[in-house]
Design a protein around this motif. Structure first.
Motif, mmCIF file in Angstrom:
data_model
loop_
_atom_site.group_PDB
_atom_site.id
_atom_site.type_symbol
_atom_site.label_atom_id
_atom_site.label_comp_id
_atom_site.label_asym_id
_atom_site.label_seq_id
_atom_site.Cartn_x
_atom_site.Cartn_y
_atom_site.Cartn_z
ATOM 1 N N TYR A 1 0.842 -1.207 0.000
ATOM 2 C CA TYR A 1 0.000 0.000 0.000
ATOM 3 C C TYR A 1 0.870 1.247 0.000
ATOM 4 O O TYR A 1 0.596 2.218 -0.695
ATOM 5 C CB TYR A 1 -0.913 0.079 1.223
ATOM 6 C CG TYR A 1 -1.834 -1.077 1.476
ATOM 7 C CD1 TYR A 1 -2.344 -1.860 0.448
ATOM 8 C CD2 TYR A 1 -2.215 -1.391 2.772
ATOM 9 C CE1 TYR A 1 -3.191 -2.909 0.699
ATOM 10 C CE2 TYR A 1 -3.069 -2.439 3.031
ATOM 11 C CZ TYR A 1 -3.554 -3.208 1.999
ATOM 12 O OH TYR A 1 -4.391 -4.248 2.258
ATOM 13 N N ARG A 2 1.930 1.210 0.807
ATOM 14 C CA ARG A 2 2.823 2.360 0.926
ATOM 15 C C ARG A 2 3.469 2.668 -0.423
ATOM 16 O O ARG A 2 3.531 3.832 -0.842
ATOM 17 C CB ARG A 2 3.893 2.097 1.985
ATOM 18 C CG ARG A 2 4.841 3.259 2.210
ATOM 19 C CD ARG A 2 5.949 2.917 3.203
ATOM 20 N NE ARG A 2 6.594 1.637 2.989
ATOM 21 C CZ ARG A 2 7.491 1.383 2.020
ATOM 22 N NH1 ARG A 2 7.839 2.331 1.186
ATOM 23 N NH2 ARG A 2 8.033 0.190 1.906
ATOM 24 N N ASP B 1 1.075 8.649 -5.718
ATOM 25 C CA ASP B 1 0.196 9.812 -5.601
ATOM 26 C C ASP B 1 0.934 11.005 -5.008
ATOM 27 O O ASP B 1 0.781 12.138 -5.479
ATOM 28 C CB ASP B 1 -1.041 9.474 -4.768
ATOM 29 C CG ASP B 1 -1.919 8.430 -5.428
ATOM 30 O OD1 ASP B 1 -1.967 8.391 -6.679
ATOM 31 O OD2 ASP B 1 -2.555 7.649 -4.692
ATOM 32 N N PHE B 2 1.746 10.755 -3.986
ATOM 33 C CA PHE B 2 2.518 11.841 -3.370
ATOM 34 C C PHE B 2 3.513 12.435 -4.366
ATOM 35 O O PHE B 2 3.669 13.655 -4.440
ATOM 36 C CB PHE B 2 3.264 11.361 -2.121
ATOM 37 C CG PHE B 2 2.361 11.039 -0.972
ATOM 38 C CD1 PHE B 2 1.510 11.989 -0.436
ATOM 39 C CD2 PHE B 2 2.369 9.767 -0.416
ATOM 40 C CE1 PHE B 2 0.667 11.694 0.633
ATOM 41 C CE2 PHE B 2 1.526 9.461 0.648
ATOM 42 C CZ PHE B 2 0.687 10.425 1.164
ATOM 43 N N ILE B 3 4.161 11.577 -5.137
ATOM 44 C CA ILE B 3 5.135 12.052 -6.118
ATOM 45 C C ILE B 3 4.446 12.912 -7.173
ATOM 46 O O ILE B 3 4.931 13.999 -7.511
ATOM 47 C CB ILE B 3 5.884 10.873 -6.763
ATOM 48 C CG1 ILE B 3 6.808 10.213 -5.737
ATOM 49 C CG2 ILE B 3 6.668 11.318 -7.998
ATOM 50 C CD1 ILE B 3 7.394 8.893 -6.178
ATOM 51 N N CYS B 4 3.325 12.450 -7.690
ATOM 52 C CA CYS B 4 2.586 13.235 -8.688
ATOM 53 C C CYS B 4 2.121 14.563 -8.117
ATOM 54 O O CYS B 4 2.209 15.594 -8.796
ATOM 55 C CB CYS B 4 1.414 12.430 -9.246
ATOM 56 S SG CYS B 4 1.921 11.085 -10.338
ATOM 57 N N ASP B 5 1.654 14.558 -6.881
ATOM 58 C CA ASP B 5 1.245 15.815 -6.228
ATOM 59 C C ASP B 5 2.430 16.759 -6.061
ATOM 60 O O ASP B 5 2.312 17.965 -6.292
ATOM 61 C CB ASP B 5 0.611 15.543 -4.867
ATOM 62 C CG ASP B 5 -0.756 14.897 -4.963
ATOM 63 O OD1 ASP B 5 -1.356 14.904 -6.060
ATOM 64 O OD2 ASP B 5 -1.231 14.372 -3.932
ATOM 65 N N GLU C 1 1.837 7.036 -13.745
ATOM 66 C CA GLU C 1 0.494 6.459 -13.631
ATOM 67 C C GLU C 1 0.451 5.060 -14.239
ATOM 68 O O GLU C 1 -0.192 4.155 -13.693
ATOM 69 C CB GLU C 1 -0.529 7.375 -14.292
ATOM 70 C CG GLU C 1 -0.742 8.665 -13.519
ATOM 71 C CD GLU C 1 -1.527 9.724 -14.280
ATOM 72 O OE1 GLU C 1 -1.707 9.590 -15.510
ATOM 73 O OE2 GLU C 1 -1.962 10.693 -13.626
ATOM 74 N N LYS C 2 1.165 4.850 -15.341
ATOM 75 C CA LYS C 2 1.234 3.517 -15.954
ATOM 76 C C LYS C 2 1.943 2.537 -15.028
ATOM 77 O O LYS C 2 1.509 1.395 -14.875
ATOM 78 C CB LYS C 2 1.960 3.578 -17.301
ATOM 79 C CG LYS C 2 1.163 4.210 -18.406
ATOM 80 C CD LYS C 2 1.972 4.256 -19.695
ATOM 81 C CE LYS C 2 1.237 4.975 -20.793
ATOM 82 N NZ LYS C 2 2.053 5.074 -22.027
#
Length: 77
Positions: A7-8, A14-18, A45-46
């Motif tokens: 999960y981590r 998501d954190f990296i993209c943000d 994302e891929k």
């Protein structure tokens, strides 16, 4: 391994993209630079999609971990 470890890893995407989004908002990128950033985010994302499909199917994991991962990532696939 625990399901939380997987999960981590997925949540880090998501954190990296943000973080990338926050950084590029502060910069004046050229069109080409913006395209490269968009390409990088698309590739992240891929990679996330590939891993969310792979993790629940790793044969060497305990069945309960695999089931937890299947349930957790069912919506992400």
């Amino acid at each position: 391994m625990q399901a939380e470890d997987f999960y981590r890893v997925i949540s880090e995407f998501d954190f990296i993209c943000d973080d990338i989004d926050e950084i590029i908002k502060q910069l004046d990128l050229t069109k080409r630079e913006g395209q490269k950033v968009s390409q990088a985010i698309t590739n992240l994302e891929k990679a996330k999609k590939i891993l969310t499909e792979l993790f629940p199917n790793i044969k060497s994991l305990d069945n309960d971990v695999r089931e937890d991962l299947e349930a957790e990532f069912a919506d992400a696939i």
